[in-house]
Design an enzyme around this catalytic site. Structure first.
Site, PDB file in Angstrom:
ATOM      1  CB  SER A 157      36.637 -44.952  20.065  1.00  0.00           C
ATOM      2  OG  SER A 157      35.881 -45.640  21.031  1.00  0.00           O
ATOM      3  CE1 TYR A 170      41.184 -47.116  22.573  1.00  0.00           C
ATOM      4  CE2 TYR A 170      39.020 -46.289  23.182  1.00  0.00           C
ATOM      5  CZ  TYR A 170      39.833 -47.012  22.325  1.00  0.00           C
ATOM      6  OH  TYR A 170      39.285 -47.617  21.206  1.00  0.00           O
TER       7      TYR A 170
END
Ligand SMILES: NC(=O)c1ccc[n+]([C@@H]2O[C@H](COP(=O)([O-])OP(=O)(O)OC[C@H]3O[C@@H](n4cnc5c(N)ncnc54)[C@H](O)[C@@H]3O)[C@@H](O)[C@H]2O)c1
Length: 280
Positions: A157, A170
């Site tokens: 990401s 995350y």
């Protein structure tokens, strides 16, 4: 004309919807058969709805409509034995595996690190980090044994390159898989197995565009919508768009999966509309 991944088989986790489904379709368009795995369940810690059996069935229908074969199975990437069995089943039916898209993940956000519960930390690490390792661990023996090289693509990401507030588990998991990619790229280079990461900015999928996230970002708005959320995100990317589409990531995955990238390994490929170069 032959496709860019003609005759290859791609193993994709999180393939029921979103980017995973898009990767399955884009790779199938270019000639690949697909082994699709998904949990097809809500993962309650996230606060947003998960994929369903019906979602996975749509992926199957889309791939079959392109004239490609697909083996779709339910498995949780946290469960190594179940994932390994699913992959073995897929390889039995389709003959081999050449491309691995370690794509399944979950997202938990909305509070500073010291307020995360043990579960909000551990569940994300279990799916996003351990799940990626399980995916690679299951696939690598097949790739080595086949002796024909291969391409592993791990979805990280933009949050694997920067550490935005309020998403500690995350962003930790998305940084961690870069380290995993580097180790695997070196271990597997001798077999001509390439390992790379892709790093999307916000993508228009159920992970980003859901009521739970809208309310977190716009707590004072009564019924927040995706249009309002889009206005909020507009300034975050360098390019003037709120988010990208799943196919934008699929095209990067396709390149890394194809022989066009035959000497590309250890790359962190950003598909981030300039999010990580943006000066505040
Ligand atoms: N959507 C974004 O804004 C965004 C941005 C950057 C990176 N990413 C990453 O892209 C990847 C794909 O996410 P998406 O945007 O398509 O989200 P999504 O929520 O639409 O899709 C994720 C898929 O993974 C599956 N999944 C979740 N937990 C699983 C488990 N334990 N076992 C098996 N399958 C499981 C879900 O059922 C779902 O089908 C993820 O790695 C995500 O972290 C997403």
């Amino acid at each position: 004309m032959t496709g860019r991944v003609e005759g290859k088989v791609a193993f994709i986790t999180g393939a029921a919807r979103g980017q995973g489904r898009s990767h399955a379709i884009r790779l199938a368009e270019e000639g690949a058969d697909i082994i699709a795995v998904d949990i097809c369940e809500d993962v309650p810690i996230t606060g947003y709805p998960g994929a369903t059996d019906a979602d996975l069935a749509i992926t199957v229908k889309n791939v079959e409509a392109l004239g490609r074969r697909i083996v779709a199975l339910k498995a949780d990437v946290r469960d190594y034995d179940a994932l390994n069995t699913a992959l073995d089943d897929g390889v039995d039916q389709l003959g081999h595996v050449d491309i691995v898209s370690a794509n399944a993940a979950i997202f938990v956000s909305g509070k500073p690190a010291h307020e995360f519960t043990e579960d909000e930390w551990q569940d994300v690490i279990d799916v996003n980090q351990t799940g990626v390792w399980h995916t690679c661990k299951a696939a690598i023996p097949h790739l080595i044994e086949q002796g024909a090289g291969g391409s592993i693509i791990i979805t990280s990401s933009s949050a694997g390159h920067k550490g935005p507030p309020n998403i500690v588990s995350y962003s930790s998991s998305k940084h961690a898989v870069i380290g995993m990619m580097r180790t695997l790229a070196l271990e597997l280079a001798q077999y001509m197995i390439r390992v790379n990461t892709v790093h999307p900015t916000g993508v228009s999928t159920g992970m980003l565009l859901n009521d739970h996230t809208f309310k977190l970002f716009m707590p004072d708005v009564e019924n927040p919508t995706d249009v309002q959320f889009g206005q909020l995100l507009l300034g975050m990317n360098a390019l003037p768009i709120p988010w990208i589409d799943p196919v934008d990531v699929s095209n990067a995955v396709l390149f890394l999966a194809s022989d066009e990238a035959r000497y590309v390994t250890g790359l962190e490929l950003k598909v981030d509309a300039g999010w990580t170069i943006k000066v505040p």
